[in-house]
Scaffold this active site. Structure first.
Site, PDB file in Angstrom:
ATOM      1  N   ASP A  57       0.850  -1.182   0.000  1.00 34.77           N
ATOM      2  CA  ASP A  57       0.000   0.000   0.000  1.00 34.77           C
ATOM      3  C   ASP A  57       0.895   1.244   0.000  1.00 34.77           C
ATOM      4  OD1 ASP A  57      -2.291   1.842   0.730  1.00 34.77           O
ATOM      5  OD2 ASP A  57      -3.324  -0.071   0.941  1.00 34.77           O
ATOM      6  N   SER A  69     -11.328  -0.643  -1.349  1.00 31.48           N
ATOM      7  CA  SER A  69     -10.071  -0.687  -0.583  1.00 31.48           C
ATOM      8  C   SER A  69     -10.295  -1.246   0.802  1.00 31.48           C
ATOM      9  CB  SER A  69      -9.484   0.725  -0.449  1.00 31.48           C
ATOM     10  OG  SER A  69      -8.860   1.150  -1.630  1.00 31.48           O
ATOM     11  N   HIS A 110      -3.537   6.168   3.030  1.00 34.54           N
ATOM     12  CA  HIS A 110      -4.352   5.048   2.554  1.00 34.54           C
ATOM     13  C   HIS A 110      -3.927   3.737   3.212  1.00 34.54           C
ATOM     14  CE1 HIS A 110      -5.800   2.050  -0.495  1.00 34.54           C
ATOM     15  NE2 HIS A 110      -6.845   2.852  -0.505  1.00 34.54           N
TER      16      HIS A 110
END
Length: 374
Positions: A32, A281, A89
């Site tokens: 990520d 996600s 994120h």
């Protein structure tokens, strides 16, 4: 707002498998944007918990800043960056697995994780290369013990036709680098389950979830007794999706940009999120954690049946079958104009853990990612 993704009362298989992951079963690889020292991940100040192996992970995106897979707290430098760059994120997606706080209880708190930083947001732009996913996969395959599960909540949609101009304006990278496709194939042959978000910007499953050798995860929202497909309108090729999990309203951990007095917050904190709290996600790491729980629960049976080097890919297919067979059939309403419905399979972790590997089946070997037509 969803604040509890963990086992409910009486879900004993799930709780027992959580204990196996906390005890040090093979780590989950998290590819990520890197991490920040958020308390939801178990950090105490700047110190990571022992289950997050920052010493093993790599920062492939901007190694000149730091080799550790840590993301900066920085304000976006342009309008385009504000639309595409989300350095936290990785914190958000990993909190779905690890958080053990009142604001969010994750699927497997205490699980061992090796994080990698390969981009500054879930969509790859000009300053990143999709080949960095492959670099992370290959590095992780060399770890001892070798991980059994990888979680990837990022990618791109491949050729976009009329939308190519928009992609060009945003600096997006087309399709997926051969290095990553080859690495996915190596992971598959090694029996490593690569779980990927199916995406929601368009009605097509994105790469790398689109590759047949990965596990593709779609999403849904709950509205009372109804399920709403996420993305709205469904997928044009729903057969590519292996399972669907909650994707909307997950109260994930979040990191405010530099300059904020209280940077480490959750999505429902005032000012923490400017847009809807949603995304495949956040469905993806739920399934990745479920995969790690399943492998830990059935480790002996898997090694006995598929321990030979040429048979290890069957672990991935045995998991895919168990995942699909244990999922709950459901109907999700499409939110696009014209409405309609879509048949989906929703993740049921307790039922999955009760689904032993189907070692009697020969299973079908999937098309190599390297041979996929992009």
């Amino acid at each position: 707002m969803i604040r509890d993704l963990g086992p409910g009362r009486g879900q004993r298989r799930w709780k027992a498998a959580q204990a196996l992951l906390r005890a040090g079963a093979a780590p989950i690889v998290h590819i990520d944007t890197g991490l920040a020292p958020h308390p939801a991940l178990g950090f105490v100040g700047e110190t990571p918990p022992p289950n997050i192996r920052l010493d093993l992970g790599i920062n492939y995106y901007d190694p000149s800043r730091s080799l550790a897979p840590l993301a900066p707290r920085a304000d976006p430098g342009s309008t385009i960056e504000a639309l595409t760059e989300f350095p936290d994120h990785g914190v958000k997606t990993l909190s779905v697995i690890l958080s053990d706080q009142a604001e969010l209880r994750g699927v497997a708190p205490g699980a061992h994780v090796v994080p990698y930083r390969v981009a500054n947001g879930p969509v790859f732009r000009a300053s990143a290369r999709t080949g960095l996913i492959g670099d992370a996969i290959d590095h992780a395959l060399g770890l001892d013990p070798q991980p059994r599960v990888m979680s990837i909540s990022m990618g791109n949609p491949g050729p976009m036709g009329a939308f190519e101009l928009l992609r060009a304006l945003l600096g997006g990278e087309t399709v997926t680098a051969r290095a990553t496709r080859d690495a996915i194939d190596r992971a598959y042959e090694a029996g490593v389950i690569v779980v990927c978000a199916a995406g929601q910007i368009i009605d097509r499953v994105v790469y790398p979830a689109r590759f047949a050798r990965t596990i593709a995860v779609g999403g849904f929202a709950k509205q009372g007794a109804k399920l709403i497909h996420y993305p709205t309108g469904g997928y044009a090729e729903a057969e590519r999706v292996d399972v669907w999990a909650p994707a909307v309203g997950v109260n994930r951990a979040a990191v405010r940009p530099a300059g904020e007095d209280d940077p480490y917050v959750f999505a429902d904190t005032v000012g923490a999120e400017a847009t809807e709290v949603s995304g495949t996600s956040y469905a993806c790491p739920q399934v990745a954690a479920a995969a790690a729980l399943w492998v830990a629960a059935h480790a002996d049976a898997l090694e006995s049946a598929y321990g030979a080097p040429g048979d290890r890919w069957r672990i991935v297919e045995a998991f895919r079958r168990a995942l699909r067979d244990s999922a709950t059939p459901a109907t999700a309403e499409n939110g696009a104009p014209g409405g309609g419905e879509a048949g989906i399979r929703t993740l049921d972790i307790e039922a999955l853990l009760g689904q032993a590997p189907d070692t009697a089946s020969q299973h079908r070997k999937r098309q190599p990612a390297a041979n996929a037509v992009l």
